[in-house]
Scaffold this motif. Structure first.
Motif, mmCIF file in Angstrom:
data_model
loop_
_atom_site.group_PDB
_atom_site.id
_atom_site.type_symbol
_atom_site.label_atom_id
_atom_site.label_comp_id
_atom_site.label_asym_id
_atom_site.label_seq_id
_atom_site.Cartn_x
_atom_site.Cartn_y
_atom_site.Cartn_z
ATOM 1 N N TYR A 1 0.824 -1.205 0.000
ATOM 2 C CA TYR A 1 0.000 0.000 0.000
ATOM 3 C C TYR A 1 0.863 1.261 0.000
ATOM 4 C CZ TYR A 1 -4.140 -2.828 0.891
ATOM 5 O OH TYR A 1 -5.168 -3.729 0.780
ATOM 6 N N VAL A 2 1.990 1.206 0.684
ATOM 7 C CA VAL A 2 2.903 2.345 0.691
ATOM 8 C C VAL A 2 3.471 2.589 -0.710
ATOM 9 C CG1 VAL A 2 5.144 3.142 1.531
ATOM 10 C CG2 VAL A 2 3.503 2.182 3.130
ATOM 11 N N GLU A 3 3.867 1.509 -1.371
ATOM 12 C CA GLU A 3 4.385 1.638 -2.737
ATOM 13 C C GLU A 3 3.303 2.152 -3.678
ATOM 14 O OE1 GLU A 3 5.337 -1.944 -4.978
ATOM 15 O OE2 GLU A 3 7.288 -1.048 -5.443
ATOM 16 N N GLN A 4 2.070 1.693 -3.486
ATOM 17 C CA GLN A 4 0.965 2.171 -4.303
ATOM 18 C C GLN A 4 0.772 3.673 -4.132
ATOM 19 O OE1 GLN A 4 -3.408 1.208 -3.571
ATOM 20 N NE2 GLN A 4 -2.915 -0.296 -5.154
ATOM 21 N N ALA A 5 0.890 4.139 -2.879
ATOM 22 C CA ALA A 5 0.767 5.580 -2.618
ATOM 23 C C ALA A 5 1.879 6.361 -3.309
ATOM 24 C CB ALA A 5 0.800 5.835 -1.112
ATOM 25 N N LEU A 6 3.093 5.804 -3.325
ATOM 26 C CA LEU A 6 4.220 6.474 -3.968
ATOM 27 C C LEU A 6 3.990 6.610 -5.469
ATOM 28 C CD1 LEU A 6 7.070 7.656 -3.956
ATOM 29 C CD2 LEU A 6 7.953 5.324 -4.135
ATOM 30 N N PHE A 7 3.592 5.515 -6.113
ATOM 31 C CA PHE A 7 3.387 5.568 -7.561
ATOM 32 C C PHE A 7 2.165 6.405 -7.907
ATOM 33 C CE2 PHE A 7 6.440 2.180 -7.542
ATOM 34 C CZ PHE A 7 7.053 2.264 -8.779
ATOM 35 N N TYR A 8 1.176 6.436 -7.029
ATOM 36 C CA TYR A 8 0.011 7.287 -7.245
ATOM 37 C C TYR A 8 0.439 8.761 -7.224
ATOM 38 C CZ TYR A 8 -4.938 8.632 -6.999
ATOM 39 O OH TYR A 8 -6.173 9.147 -7.269
ATOM 40 N N ALA A 9 1.285 9.110 -6.252
ATOM 41 C CA ALA A 9 1.757 10.489 -6.150
ATOM 42 C C ALA A 9 2.597 10.875 -7.364
ATOM 43 C CB ALA A 9 2.560 10.674 -4.869
ATOM 44 N N ARG A 10 3.358 9.926 -7.896
ATOM 45 C CA ARG A 10 4.227 10.217 -9.035
ATOM 46 C C ARG A 10 3.511 10.127 -10.376
ATOM 47 N NH1 ARG A 10 9.778 6.849 -7.571
ATOM 48 N NH2 ARG A 10 10.578 8.294 -5.982
ATOM 49 N N SER A 11 2.312 9.563 -10.398
ATOM 50 C CA SER A 11 1.627 9.318 -11.662
ATOM 51 C C SER A 11 1.297 10.610 -12.402
ATOM 52 C CB SER A 11 0.338 8.519 -11.425
ATOM 53 O OG SER A 11 -0.575 9.261 -10.623
#
Length: 337
Positions: free
Chosen positions: A163-173
């Motif tokens: 979930y943390v990685e998902q948040a990171l890629f969401y922020a960078r998307s």
């Protein structure tokens, strides 16, 4: 503005002028002025009022029609005020000044919103990097002090890290171009990286893996592709059948290379399939089969694929499994927007 609109706007003026002409004609008749002279005077009086009105209408109609044509042809409507010519009449000048003021106000608000979003994205990225440290420390602690609940805790930490990685890629998307490097990427290596990351979950769930025949090479950023494949693998684990199987295959065409990730899970209901890429949509499977479904995985995958210039499609037959197709353009580097 149309001619009808302009005449309706000038209707009080026209009525007043008509009343003045009629009143003048009656008055001159009462004074026993010759009818031909009365007619001539009324005609002159009417022309003196109508000619300036017609000239004003022609200028205004031409200006507003040109403005409407430019607005219709303009893709980015907020640039309209920058393309407007000087009006040459009071109403048009006010119109241009008002549009410029509105445009400036909008740009100020958009700039402020972009700054806020940029700051928030930077905060999320910083937070993600910081939170990974205690997660790694917790894993190391469990490895050094094993006990009966270690496996369960490690599984929960893996979920948290996901979930943390998902948040990171969401922020960078929203700004993929800042961290995007195109290079040759063997499909087998991309699939193997995703499988390796989820190896514990795949083995624990009893998955049968098939990665045979992956010999094609695509061009993209392996880091982003690995994350997208990881989300697809995670969904296959989350929505698995009694004898789960996960298959990676390829399809090479003249203009593209497609990596196909297929499972034999419960599949997706036909009425849910058109909405699987919608943000927050979990569908029947998310409500019935998974307790931790957020509806963000496929949405984020689709968003990243759109930004990276990749294609992503989903085929599914209810009760027989799901196949996700990740398509890479062939023959050229595909840069972010």
């Amino acid at each position: 503005m149309t001619l009808k609109t302009y005449l309706r706007d000038k209707l009080p003026y026209l009525l007043a002028m008509a009343f003045a002409v009629v009143f003048t004609a009656v008055l001159l008749s009462v004074l026993r002025v010759h009818p031909s002279a009365v007619a001539f005077l009324c005609l002159v009086f009417s022309l003196c009022g109508l000619i300036p009105l017609a000239a004003e209408g022609a200028v205004k109609l031409a200006y507003y029609r040109e403005a409407a044509a430019r607005l219709d042809a303009l893709g980015e409507k907020y640039l309209f005020s920058e393309l407007m010519d000087e009006a040459g009449f009071a109403e048009g000048e006010f119109f241009c000044e008002a549009m410029a003021a509105v445009n400036k106000s909008m740009n100020d608000h958009v700039s402020a919103a972009r700054r806020d979003m940029s700051e928030y994205r930077e905060y999320v990225e910083t937070w993600v990097h910081e939170i990974k440290t205690p997660i790694a420390s917790a894993r190391l602690t469990l490895e050094n002090h094993p006990w009966e609940q270690t496996a369960a805790l490690e599984e929960e930490l893996f979920e948290i890290d996901g979930y943390v990685e998902q948040a990171l890629f969401y922020a960078r998307s929203g700004a993929v171009e800042r961290d995007y490097l195109v290079k040759a990427m063997p499909l087998r290596e991309a699939a193997a990286s995703a499988v390796k990351k989820y190896a514990r979950s795949l083995v624990g769930s009893g998955f049968q893996l098939e990665l045979d025949g992956l010999d094609a090479i695509a061009y993209s950023d392996p880091k982003w592709v690995e994350f997208i494949l990881g989300q697809l693998v995670s969904n296959a684990v989350k929505y698995r059948g009694p004898q789960p199987r996960l298959t990676f295959s390829q399809r090479v065409e003249a203009a593209s290379v497609t990596l196909i990730v297929a499972d034999n899970g419960p599949g997706i209901r036909p009425e849910d399939l058109p909405r699987v890429f919608d943000k927050g949509f979990t569908g029947q499977n998310g409500r019935m089969l998974a307790t931790k479904s957020t509806g963000l995985g496929l949405y984020l995958c689709k968003k990243l694929c759109d930004r990276l210039g990749l294609g992503l499609g989903l085929r599914s037959v209810e009760g027989r499994g799901t196949a996700a197709e990740l398509t890479f353009p062939k023959g050229r580097f595909h840069l972010a927007e």
